[in-house]
Design a protein around this motif. Structure first.
Motif, PDB file in Angstrom:
ATOM      1  N   VAL A   1       1.062  -1.524  -0.084  1.00  0.00           N
ATOM      2  CA  VAL A   1       0.455  -0.101   0.388  1.00  0.00           C
ATOM      3  C   VAL A   1       0.573   1.412  -0.159  1.00  0.00           C
ATOM      4  O   VAL A   1       1.478   1.191   0.680  1.00  0.00           O
ATOM      5  N   SER A   2       0.376   2.001  -0.562  1.00  0.00           N
ATOM      6  CA  SER A   2       1.070   3.063  -0.424  1.00  0.00           C
ATOM      7  C   SER A   2       1.109   4.510  -0.102  1.00  0.00           C
ATOM      8  O   SER A   2      -0.412   4.624   0.777  1.00  0.00           O
ATOM      9  N   ALA A   3       1.543   4.998   0.632  1.00  0.00           N
ATOM     10  CA  ALA A   3       1.751   6.010   2.180  1.00  0.00           C
ATOM     11  C   ALA A   3       1.857   7.205   0.961  1.00  0.00           C
ATOM     12  O   ALA A   3       2.299   8.336   1.525  1.00  0.00           O
ATOM     13  N   ALA A   4       2.006   7.319  -0.116  1.00  0.00           N
ATOM     14  CA  ALA A   4       1.775   8.874  -0.948  1.00  0.00           C
ATOM     15  C   ALA A   4       0.499   9.514  -0.135  1.00  0.00           C
ATOM     16  O   ALA A   4      -0.497   9.217   0.283  1.00  0.00           O
ATOM     17  N   GLY A   5       0.723  11.304  -0.030  1.00  0.00           N
ATOM     18  CA  GLY A   5      -0.001  12.090   0.763  1.00  0.00           C
ATOM     19  C   GLY A   5       0.028  13.292   0.462  1.00  0.00           C
ATOM     20  O   GLY A   5       1.748  14.024  -0.124  1.00  0.00           O
ATOM     21  N   PRO A   6      -0.396  14.747   0.837  1.00  0.00           N
ATOM     22  CA  PRO A   6       0.092  15.969   0.714  1.00  0.00           C
ATOM     23  C   PRO A   6       0.931  16.343   2.159  1.00  0.00           C
ATOM     24  O   PRO A   6       1.247  15.802   2.540  1.00  0.00           O
TER      25      PRO A   6
END
Length: 300
Positions: free
Chosen positions: A186-191
């Motif tokens: 799962v990706s932890a990409a975020g602003p």
């Protein structure tokens, strides 16, 4: 409160939680204004404006790590921001916690290879092994100081329910041996302001920065229950000689100082002598709280 409760449930079940924009622009602003004291900007790095400064970031994925205390007291305070502390206490289910590591990290596209294999972090966070008991977990927090989209090297994590049958060692899990785990990550990409919380046994990895001219900035703060002395990475007594420590202590709250092991007000350590010595060591510190009654501290 609902967000924290949902994060705790996800953390318990899957071994991690991702909280998008958990820290606001206002929370981040003081620290971001000082980021240049630690790292070059994306423009400065990619234009090679200062080759000597840039050299530290090249050919070493960990070359952009800077340990606490930072050159910026604002970034030091951000590492123990009340919201981060509240999150750590909620996940660890206790108000009696310690911060055992804090680092700032800069990565730049093309500087080096950041892609990693799946691994667990417990090998350099504890002298023993991770525990499944909620009372003896520790938590690592990644705080995105800049937007971390998929082309900016977000951490990828594998839910612990996908890895329960894997042996604890070796701590690295190559793609060739377990390709299915890489498909289920799962990706932890975020602003900017996103916080990624995960446990020592949670399988995860760094991914590559691919955006042209990109830079990624983050804080990494790790917390443990106060009693779990077998967990640790940095000795704060040793770091208290470093530039920036005294300025941080003089700005921090009693609760924030307690995270580093300062005895609370009312503790038997505090006498007229030790308070006077504390004042001499940190002239700008308001020592009045240590003259008063025992500090109740935050609720569990």
């Amino acid at each position: 409160m609902r967000l924290l409760a949902e994060a705790a449930t996800h953390w318990d079940r899957h071994g991690y939680a991702v909280l998008p924009a958990f820290l606001s622009e206002e929370d981040l602003r003081p620290g971001l204004s000082d980021l240049g004291l630690l790292f070059p900007s994306a423009t400065q790095f990619h234009a090679d404006a200062d080759p000597a400064r840039n050299a530290a970031f090249r050919d070493d994925e960990y070359g952009g790590l800077v340990s606490f205390p930072f050159a910026s007291v604002e970034l030091c305070l951000l590492a123990v921001h009340p919201l981060l502390v509240r999150l750590a206490r909620g996940l660890l289910r206790t108000s009696a916690i310690r911060i055992y590591s804090a680092e700032a990290w800069a990565k730049f596209t093309g500087a080096t290879v950041y892609e990693q294999v799946h691994h667990r972090d417990f090998m350099n966070h504890t002298v023993v092994v991770p525990s499944d008991e909620p009372a003896h977990r520790h938590v690592e927090l990644f705080v995105w100081l800049s937007e971390v989209s998929e082309d900016m090297g977000p951490t990828h994590l594998v839910p612990v329910d996908e890895t329960r049958d894997l042996p604890l060692l070796p701590h690295e899990i190559p793609r060739a041996e377990h390709p299915g785990l890489y498909e289920r990550e799962v990706s932890a990409a975020g602003p900017a302001g996103t916080v990624v919380a995960y446990r020592g046994e949670t399988v995860h990895r760094a991914t590559e920065l691919t955006r042209s001219g990109g830079a990624r900035y983050s804080l990494h703060c790790s917390f443990r229950p106060a009693s779990d002395e077998w967990v640790g990475r940095q000795g704060w007594g040793d770091r208290s000689f470093a530039p920036g420590w005294a300025e941080f202590v003089e700005r921090a709250s009693v609760d924030q100082l307690g995270l580093f092991g300062f005895p609370p007000p009312g503790h038997s350590f505090w006498t007229a002598q030790t308070i006077a010595r504390l004042q001499a060591r940190y002239p700008g510190l308001d020592t009045s709280p240590w003259h008063g009654r025992p500090h109740a501290g935050p609720p569990d």
